[in-house]
Design an enzyme around this catalytic site. Structure first.
Site, PDB file in Angstrom:
ATOM      1  CD  GLU B 117      -9.491  -4.376 -10.926  1.00 29.27           C
ATOM      2  OE1 GLU B 117     -10.305  -3.400 -11.715  1.00 29.27           O
ATOM      3  OE2 GLU B 117      -9.962  -5.035 -10.590  1.00 29.27           O
ATOM      4  N   GLY B 330      29.520   9.902  -8.055  1.00 26.74           N
ATOM      5  CA  GLY B 330      29.715  10.346  -9.315  1.00 26.74           C
ATOM      6  C   GLY B 330      30.027   9.008 -10.340  1.00 26.74           C
ATOM      7  CD  GLU B 352       3.261  -3.952  -0.192  1.00 24.52           C
ATOM      8  OE1 GLU B 352       3.066  -4.320   0.667  1.00 24.52           O
ATOM      9  OE2 GLU B 352       4.380  -4.423  -1.057  1.00 24.52           O
TER      10      GLU B 352
HETATM   11  C1  LIG Z   1       6.907  -3.278 -10.114  1.00 24.06           C
HETATM   12  C2  LIG Z   1       5.570  -3.091  -9.311  1.00 24.06           C
HETATM   13  C3  LIG Z   1       5.077  -4.395  -8.368  1.00 24.06           C
HETATM   14  C4  LIG Z   1       3.700  -3.966  -8.200  1.00 24.06           C
HETATM   15  N1  LIG Z   1       3.378  -5.408  -7.538  1.00 24.06           N
HETATM   16  C5  LIG Z   1       1.986  -5.192  -7.044  1.00 24.06           C
HETATM   17  C6  LIG Z   1       1.321  -6.328  -6.541  1.00 24.06           C
HETATM   18  O1  LIG Z   1       1.938  -7.378  -6.318  1.00 24.06           O
HETATM   19  N2  LIG Z   1      -0.150  -6.299  -6.315  1.00 24.06           N
HETATM   20  C7  LIG Z   1      -0.569  -5.132  -6.563  1.00 24.06           C
HETATM   21  O2  LIG Z   1      -1.932  -5.135  -6.168  1.00 24.06           O
HETATM   22  N3  LIG Z   1      -0.107  -4.120  -7.169  1.00 24.06           N
HETATM   23  C8  LIG Z   1       1.083  -4.192  -7.156  1.00 24.06           C
HETATM   24  N4  LIG Z   1       1.588  -3.014  -7.947  1.00 24.06           N
HETATM   25  C9  LIG Z   1       0.835  -1.651  -8.096  1.00 24.06           C
HETATM   26  C10 LIG Z   1       1.003  -0.826  -7.110  1.00 24.06           C
HETATM   27  O3  LIG Z   1       0.832  -0.853  -5.919  1.00 24.06           O
HETATM   28  C11 LIG Z   1       0.399   0.637  -7.784  1.00 24.06           C
HETATM   29  O4  LIG Z   1       1.026   0.848  -8.915  1.00 24.06           O
HETATM   30  C12 LIG Z   1       0.311   1.877  -6.903  1.00 24.06           C
HETATM   31  O5  LIG Z   1      -0.470   1.501  -5.893  1.00 24.06           O
HETATM   32  C13 LIG Z   1      -0.326   2.930  -7.531  1.00 24.06           C
HETATM   33  O6  LIG Z   1      -1.242   2.872  -8.195  1.00 24.06           O
HETATM   34  P1  LIG Z   1      -1.403   3.237  -9.935  1.00 24.06           P
HETATM   35  O7  LIG Z   1      -0.137   2.632 -10.520  1.00 24.06           O
HETATM   36  O8  LIG Z   1      -2.775   2.950 -10.469  1.00 24.06           O
HETATM   37  O9  LIG Z   1      -1.421   4.862  -9.684  1.00 24.06           O
HETATM   38  P2  LIG Z   1      -2.703   5.791  -9.692  1.00 24.06           P
HETATM   39  O10 LIG Z   1      -3.511   5.146  -8.453  1.00 24.06           O
HETATM   40  O11 LIG Z   1      -3.320   5.906 -10.883  1.00 24.06           O
HETATM   41  O12 LIG Z   1      -2.078   7.102  -9.190  1.00 24.06           O
HETATM   42  C14 LIG Z   1      -1.194   7.760  -9.772  1.00 24.06           C
HETATM   43  C15 LIG Z   1      -0.655   9.017  -9.198  1.00 24.06           C
HETATM   44  O13 LIG Z   1      -1.303   9.877  -8.604  1.00 24.06           O
HETATM   45  C16 LIG Z   1      -1.357  10.047  -7.031  1.00 24.06           C
HETATM   46  N5  LIG Z   1      -2.494  10.051  -6.677  1.00 24.06           N
HETATM   47  C17 LIG Z   1      -3.436   9.258  -6.687  1.00 24.06           C
HETATM   48  N6  LIG Z   1      -4.834   9.768  -5.864  1.00 24.06           N
HETATM   49  C18 LIG Z   1      -4.257  10.952  -5.553  1.00 24.06           C
HETATM   50  C19 LIG Z   1      -4.941  12.017  -4.503  1.00 24.06           C
HETATM   51  N7  LIG Z   1      -6.106  11.944  -4.250  1.00 24.06           N
HETATM   52  N8  LIG Z   1      -4.139  13.242  -4.247  1.00 24.06           N
HETATM   53  C20 LIG Z   1      -2.823  13.066  -4.729  1.00 24.06           C
HETATM   54  N9  LIG Z   1      -2.065  11.991  -5.562  1.00 24.06           N
HETATM   55  C21 LIG Z   1      -2.919  11.192  -5.873  1.00 24.06           C
HETATM   56  C22 LIG Z   1      -0.715   8.711  -6.755  1.00 24.06           C
HETATM   57  O14 LIG Z   1       0.161   9.053  -5.609  1.00 24.06           O
HETATM   58  C23 LIG Z   1       0.427   8.355  -7.816  1.00 24.06           C
HETATM   59  O15 LIG Z   1       1.408   9.246  -7.699  1.00 24.06           O
HETATM   60  C24 LIG Z   1       2.981  -3.022  -8.150  1.00 24.06           C
HETATM   61  C25 LIG Z   1       3.466  -1.931  -9.246  1.00 24.06           C
HETATM   62  C26 LIG Z   1       4.689  -1.974  -9.402  1.00 24.06           C
HETATM   63  C27 LIG Z   1       5.305  -0.882 -10.457  1.00 24.06           C
END
Ligand SMILES: Cc1cc2nc3c(=O)[nH]c(=O)nc-3n(C[C@H](O)[C@H](O)[C@H](O)COP(=O)(O)OP(=O)(O)OC[C@H]3O[C@@H](n4cnc5c(N)ncnc54)[C@H](O)[C@@H]3O)c2cc1C
Lengths: 349, 375
Positions: B117, B330, B352
């Protein structure tokens, strides 16, 4: 320029960038730097920073100029790269041979398409311009600022480096990996108005590229800073598992360490002696390396948002990578560094 | 212990390679990347060619690897149209399987999985999209972000909150099948991705969307568990995507070096040789991890620790390989396929389960196992 003056200049560049670049950064990536921005960069004295005053430049000293490149890069590495190309590639190559062209460069009235690929590729094979009477004709691969009114190109056939003043046609190509705001494309040249800038064109281009150590360092550090600033702001407000990201050890320590490296290298850059070749090279090598690591971490901590251009962080990641290929000769630099350390040719096998 | 694949999987790999050679090339990859266009033709052809067979997970695994080796954007697009199907396969009713799975299995329809979300993806239990029962339906409100196949899927497996359970955030979540043509369901394509630009990604907005009761998957409140089970499967496939990218980068490095050596343009510097061997070693290690995780998984005794190790390690291998490939090649790399590989590879460490989340899972499981053995 004293440290205080550098600070004042940095504030002025920052204020300018906040007003004229920040909101347009994505547009610049898509469409390139437009004439209006070019001219306001010129009117601030940034565009022709190192161009002599007799040609309408501001004749700023090296440290002032590096401050400009560095600060612009935190907003748009493409804009910073453009300023670097004008001052550290075009102006030194053109020199006093074409005063009118220099004036137009400093005022933002004209830009010069350039291809550094021949020297960076290392095999001097890209460009072949055929002579027909006094006319030169041919194609130039991968050129920055392909819409430029003028072009600088190396001719494989006679080894000369030319400045073309007419018959330059830019051909738009894929935006490419990095510095998209520089408008990378190719050129078709069919010109009868040109000047030979150097008869040993490859050497002239190499000398210019090898002399970019501090500019590339400033650009790399600005790129790292731009990405880190965004990430640091983001992890303060983004929450996962009901806590702000900054509270998690690996997040905070990765970003803080990168920022600490940035600060250390920046203060080294601010005071570096421009005749100290080892220090200059060290700064470039370490800054480019930092830019790659810092921008990667910054993108990563934005999660999915980092992967989308609207967030404005992925461009730093692309540009940091491109920087090491487009404006640097990494293998050559490694050997230069080894020579500085060992005092003789080393590390070539 | 036998490290060789049985003949049918070797053949599946060959067939996928053959398909990639025939149907995917640099020009095409470049075009779809530039236009951010989903390659529907290619997806259909992959089904017709007989290389997409989710009933045969090993063959799927090597197929994903080989197609991503040619190009990740196209390779993923051609293999991702059943994304989320395992949730229905494992926990859905016979009617749901009949109605929904049959139409995606033959390639006629496309599905997606919607968990993330705008407010978060790593913290799955933190989702806020809500469903309330009314007149025999679930009325859904909320938003999903970054959803693959978002504007082209016919339906989604979606994780939705159906109940607040005080102090237990991962309780009260349920999985639904949500048809994309329901009233109140809006899809906004997200453009300007760094990489995998041929894949389709969207934001989904749900405004009072009426979902039939029979579209609830399994039991209410068990959604978190279903989705975590799914991720344990899908992460093996992401590892395969990442291995494909890394291998594709290595292929191109070797091709480049071979050409330069033949033309007498370079003596092979040791630094370059070391990098190439590091990449190759990491790829091999990623394969061993991924195939081991998959072997547990496909025998119905999943090992989430191994799966997370495989996903995280292979992803980091992909970005390492693509980055080093550009450094080695390069200028020619930056103007060829490798700049795309570099951009594509970064998603592996994000989707994922980010690398950070995989590491948290690994550590948590290790500590749990230790405590169980030493209590
Ligand atoms: C091109 C693309 C396709 C996608 N396809 C799908 C899909 O089909 N279905 C779906 O449901 N999702 C999908 N996603 C979403 C994707 O799975 C999420 O972006 C991902 O899980 C990370 O969630 P977020 O973006 O909300 O990052 P956040 O959860 O906000 O995290 C931000 C950063 O903080 C780090 N972080 C979070 N918690 C901690 C912690 N406790 N300790 C250390 N570091 C932490 C994370 O590793 C990340 O680097 C897609 C994303 C993209 C970009």
């Amino acid at each position: 320029m004293s440290m205080e003056e550098q600070d004042l200049l940095r504030s002025a560049v920052k204020e300018f960038a906040q007003k004229s670049i920040q909101d347009k950064a994505l547009k610049i990536e898509h469409e390139g730097v437009d004439k209006a921005l070019l001219q306001s960069l010129a009117s601030q004295g940034f565009l022709g920073a190192r161009i002599p005053e007799k040609y309408g430049g501001s004749g700023i000293d090296l440290h002032g100029y590096l401050t400009i490149v560095n600060e612009l890069a935190t907003f748009s590495p493409s804009v910073a790269a453009l300023v670097m190309l004008v001052n550290s590639v075009h102006a030194p190559l053109i020199g006093d041979s074409e005063p009118e062209v220099m004036k137009k460069l400093a005022s933002g009235e004209a830009t010069v398409s350039t291809s550094l690929s021949d020297v960076l590729e290392g095999n001097f094979s890209a460009t072949s311009l055929k002579k027909n009477g006094s006319n030169l004709k041919g194609a130039v691969n991968l050129s920055s600022l392909y819409r430029g009114e003028y072009a600088i190109a190396l001719n494989r056939d006679d080894g000369h480096l030319y400045l073309f003043k007419d018959g330059v046609k830019g051909v738009e190509e894929d935006s490419g990996l990095s510095f998209r705001g520089l408008s990378n494309g190719s050129l078709e040249i069919d010109s009868s108005d040109y000047t030979v800038l150097s008869e040993k064109g490859e050497d002239a281009l190499k000398a210019v590229v090898d002399n970019l150590d501090l500019e590339v360092a400033a650009l790399a550090l600005g790129t790292a800073k731009g990405a880190l600033d965004k990430a640091i702001d983001y992890v303060k407000v983004r929450k996962t598992f009901e806590r702000p990201l900054k509270d998690y050890g690996p997040v905070a320590s990765a970003l803080s360490r990168h920022m600490a490296e940035y600060l250390a290298l920046s203060s080294y850059l601010e005071s570096v002696d421009e005749n100290d070749s080892r220090a200059k090279l060290t700064l470039k090598v370490l800054s480019v390396d930092l830019a790659k690591r810092a921008t990667k971490a910054a993108l990563q901590y934005h999660g999915g948002y980092g992967y989308i251009e609207d967030t404005g962080v992925e461009k730093f990641y692309r540009d940091a990578m491109g920087l090491s290929i487009l404006f640097q000769r990494p293998h050559h630099d490694s050997m230069r560094l080894s020579k500085e350390i060992f005092g003789e040719k080393s590390g070539y096998l | 212990m036998d490290f060789d694949f049985p003949e049918d999987i070797v053949n599946a790999r060959k067939k996928a390679q053959e398909f990639a050679r025939k149907e995917i090339n640099s020009e095409m990859a470049k075009k779809y990347d530039r236009l951010e266009k989903f390659p529907e033709e290619l997806r259909k052809k992959a089904f017709e060619y007989g290389i997409i067979d989710y009933q045969n997970p090993w063959s799927m695994l090597v197929t994903i690897e080989e197609l991503c080796r040619a190009d990740a954007g196209l390779g993923i697009s051609a293999t991702v149209s059943l994304f989320g199907a395992e949730v229905i396969m494992l926990f859905g009713s016979d009617e749901q399987k009949q109605k929904y799975l049959s139409m995606v299995q033959n390639g006629d329809k496309i599905m997606g999985l919607a968990v993330t979300e705008p407010g978060g993806g790593s913290d799955v239990a933190g989702i806020t999209t809500r469903a309330v029962e009314k007149d025999g339906k679930y009325i859904v409100n909320g938003a999903k972000m970054f959803i693959t196949n978002g504007t082209i899927a016919d339906f989604f497996v979606m994780l939705i909150r159906t109940e607040e359970v005080e102090g237990k955030r991962h309780h009260g979540l349920s999985a639904f099948i949500v048809d994309s043509d329901l009233p109140g369901f809006t899809k906004n394509k997200l453009s300007g991705k760094l990489g995998v630009r041929a894949t389709n990604t969207a934001e989904l907005i749900l405004d009072n969307v009426p979902v039939p009761k029979e579209n609830l998957i399994g039991e209410p409140g068990k959604g978190f568990y279903y989705i975590m089970t799914f991720f344990n499967i899908s992460r093996a496939y992401v590892a395969a995507q990442a291995i494909g990218i890394a291998q594709g980068a290595l292929d191109r490095i070797l091709e480049h070096l071979n050409r330069l050596t033949k033309e007498g343009k370079t003596a092979l510097a040791e630094e370059v040789q070391f990098l190439a061997s590091d990449i190759a070693t990491r790829i091999e290690a990623s394969r061993l991890l991924a195939y081991k995780a998959a072997s547990y998984l496909f025998q119905f005794r999943p090992n989430p620790t191994l799966t997370s190790m495989a996903k995280a390690y292979a992803s980091e291998t992909a970005t390492f390989a693509a980055e080093k490939a550009l450094e080695i090649t390069g200028y020619s790399g930056i103007t060829g396929d490798l700049e795309r590989f570099f951009r594509d590879s970064k998603i592996m460490e994000i989707w994922e389960g980010t690398s950070e989340i995989e590491k948290l899972i690994i550590a948590r499981n290790l500590l749990k196992e230790y405590a169980e053995v030493n209590q």
